[in-house]
Design an enzyme around this catalytic site. Structure first.
Site, mmCIF file in Angstrom:
data_model
loop_
_atom_site.group_PDB
_atom_site.id
_atom_site.type_symbol
_atom_site.label_atom_id
_atom_site.label_comp_id
_atom_site.label_asym_id
_atom_site.label_seq_id
_atom_site.Cartn_x
_atom_site.Cartn_y
_atom_site.Cartn_z
ATOM 1 C CG ASP A 165 34.903 87.118 87.186
ATOM 2 O OD1 ASP A 165 35.055 85.899 87.268
ATOM 3 O OD2 ASP A 165 34.199 87.661 86.301
ATOM 4 C CD GLU A 181 42.029 102.590 102.700
ATOM 5 O OE1 GLU A 181 40.912 102.124 103.056
ATOM 6 O OE2 GLU A 181 42.166 103.347 101.733
HETATM 7 C C1 GLC Z 1 35.077 84.023 85.202
HETATM 8 C C2 GLC Z 1 34.246 83.098 86.052
HETATM 9 C C3 GLC Z 1 33.183 82.484 85.202
HETATM 10 C C4 GLC Z 1 32.313 83.579 84.626
HETATM 11 C C5 GLC Z 1 33.155 84.617 83.887
HETATM 12 C C6 GLC Z 1 32.373 85.864 83.623
HETATM 13 O O1 GLC Z 1 35.806 83.358 84.250
HETATM 14 O O2 GLC Z 1 35.072 82.151 86.656
HETATM 15 O O3 GLC Z 1 32.398 81.570 85.906
HETATM 16 O O4 GLC Z 1 31.386 83.036 83.734
HETATM 17 O O5 GLC Z 1 34.272 85.014 84.644
HETATM 18 O O6 GLC Z 1 32.166 86.583 84.797
#
Ligand code: GLC
Length: 551
Positions: A214, A265
């Site tokens: 993310d 790993e």
């Molecule tokens: C990313 C995710 C989104 C979230 C953001 C913060 O863009 O796809 O859904 O709100 O990160 O974590």
């Protein structure tokens, strides 16, 4: 049903079909209206029937759901409302048994404010090691009443929130690029590095095959003071130098090189895909073989249904990915964007935020056109070399739920933008499994987000086994793709007609899409599959056909 076994091929991910599950909205097994892990396990046969290589689960970790689970309170556990670690293990075993690999979402830029480290930081003194795991600073102004910088939050307005000391006096500020409930980690702190390595090993040891990372471009910031100004965010505004204040800094790549060592790993090595909202030239850096291996390419998701846009995006991204030894990825829908069937049913470039704000009343979606184009775009995408990321519900042709009553919205975007942006709930509505019954078969209880009445027509039960349904189109297309796909080569073929994209893959497989205008004749070939019926043997507007040309 017999399932393909998981292969030991370390390159399995290069041309994979990966299906995104938004766990709270996939299938509920216990009647509380929230989808859960056992719900997913109960649908393994369904997932296998889609001919997928992997599923990716959006966060299922303990969370107060300030941002749909992207506010993680514990990285190595399952939200008790969604199940237990034992349920998770059972799910992984069932998916593997069915030949489907598993990705989990890793959220390394920020935690939940309920994470024990953040709670400890709040209870600790300024300058303490506990505060150093996050980004705490004194405020500006005479009494520290002003935020330390002008940095905005993605969810608006400021990226800084002030804390309150134990004696009730106002305290330091902390940074959160998203909601205040999502404090950003300090990636200059070695403990943060160590903890994420532990998390990667924890899930890899449980059999997880891959990670979706993310906001991978945001972890490293220029925290030298005085802070540099960054008054607004614009998508892809990074100047390509790797020296932006908050995003896409060159030193973020050191983190992923370290992660790669953990992936190696395992046998086969674990894989990863970066969510990096940066320009294509910089995006591929995250996908280098000694880093995450792949990065989401959102260019098709952002594009109009337009032949020249698609052609440029495809050509550039395949070439760019190759320069770094990766393969391209493709995405048309996900949990953050208006579903592509809806987008294509509205005029190109239409303001979707405004449209959602009107509960979809501002302009009626052309459903026939939207669905036809969505199916055509999907078929085109599935013929491309590289990996395709599909979002739950697109295989049913679901449209955005535009009219969710505002008092039921869950996305923090709604409140934080003072009711000027409805946010992303419309694509996160629970799936319809049956045409009738409680929650269209999603749950024995009330679904956590309301489902539109029209979901009955899109339910799995309404499409299962119905030739020509969107569900059957996905099943057949994904199955054929698996059989036909070999090398990562492709070649554009010229068409005398405008608005046509025609390309070939190895072994005589071709894909041809008519983006607009009149119906066109097809070349001499066997027709394998068509996203909509041909008209008098011609390829009509908004249609893709797959062909097999004997050589
Ligand atoms: C990313 C995710 C989104 C979230 C953001 C913060 O863009 O796809 O859904 O709100 O990160 O974590």
């Amino acid at each position: 049903m017999t399932h393909p076994a998981l292969s030991d091929d370390p390159n399995w991910w290069r041309q994979a079909a990966i299906y995104q599950i938004y766990p709270r909205s996939f299938k509920d097994s216990d009647g509380d209206g929230l989808g859960d892990i056992r719900g997913i396990t109960s649908k393994v046969d369904y997932l296998a029937s889609l001919n997928l290589d992997a599923v990716w689960l959006s966060p299922f970790y303990p969370s107060a759901l300030a941002d749909g689970g992207y506010d993680v309170a514990h990285y190595r556990d399952v939200d008790p409302r969604l199940g237990t670690l034992a349920d998770f293990d059972e799910m992984v075993a069932a998916l593997h048994e069915a030949g489907i690999r598993v990705f989990v979402d890793i959220v390394p830029n920020h935690s939940s404010n309920l994470h024990e480290w953040f709670q400890e930081a709040l209870a600790s003194e300024p300058g303490s090691p506990a505060r150093d795991r996050y980004i705490f600073r004194d405020g500006l102004g005479e009494n520290g009443e002003l935020p330390p910088s002008d940095w905005p939050s993605h969810f608006a307005p400021s990226a800084w929130t002030r804390t309150t000391n134990s004696d009730g006096t106002p305290g330091q500020w902390y940074l959160h690029l998203f909601a205040p409930e999502q404090p950003d980690f300090n990636w200059d702190n070695p403990e943060v590095h160590e903890d994420f390595l532990k998390t990667l090993r924890f899930w890899s040891d449980r059999g997880v095959d891959g990670f979706r990372v993310d906001v991978a471009h945001a972890l490293k910031k220029d925290l030298s003071e005085p802070f540099r100004s960054k008054p607004v965010f614009i998508d892809f505004d990074n100047p390509l130098t790797g020296d932006d204040v908050l995003f896409d800094r060159n030193d973020v790549h050191d983190i992923y090189r370290q992660w790669r060592k953990v992936f190696e790993e395992y046998t086969p090595p674990r894989v990863a895909v970066a969510e990096a909202w940066v320009r294509a030239e910089r995006r591929v850096l995250y996908a280098r073989p000694d880093e995450l291996g792949q990065a989401f390419n959102f260019d098709l998701l952002l594009a109009d249904f337009d032949a020249s846009q698609f052609k440029r995006i495809i050509t550039d991204n395949i070439a760019l990915a190759k320069t770094e030894g990766s393969s391209s990825t493709w995405v048309l829908s996900n949990h953050d964007r208006v579903r592509h069937a809806t987008k294509y049913g509205l005029p190109a470039g239409y303001d979707l935020r405004e449209w959602l704000l009107s509960n979809g009343t501002k302009l009626e979606v052309n459903y026939v056109q939207g669905l036809a184009r969505a199916r055509a775009a999907t078929l085109l995408m599935l013929a491309l070399p590289g990996s395709c990321y599909l979002y739950q519900g697109e295989e049913l042709g679901l449209f955005e739920a535009a009219d969710i009553p505002v008092d039921q919205l869950q996305d923090p975007i709604w409140e934080r933008n003072h009711h000027t942006d409805k946010g992303r709930d419309g694509c996160r509505v629970p799936l319809p499994w049956t045409a009738d019954g409680m929650s269209f078969g999603f749950s024995d209880g009330v679904a956590h987000l309301p489902q539109p009445e029209t979901f009955a027509d899109f339910a799995v039960s309404s499409q299962d086994g119905h030739e020509g349904s969107t569900l059957e189109l996905y099943r057949v297309a994904l199955g054929l793709r698996r059989e036909l796909q070999s090398t990562e080569d492709y070649e554009w073929l010229e068409s005398p007609h405008s608005g046509i994209l025609h390309f070939s893959r190895a072994n005589g497989w071709q894909s041809m899409t008519n983006f607009g205008g009149t119906a066109v004749p097809l070349p001499e070939a066997q027709i394998l599959l068509s996203s909509s019926p041909l008209v008098d043997g011609l390829l009509p507007e908004g249609t893709t056909v797959w062909l097999k040309v004997e050589r």
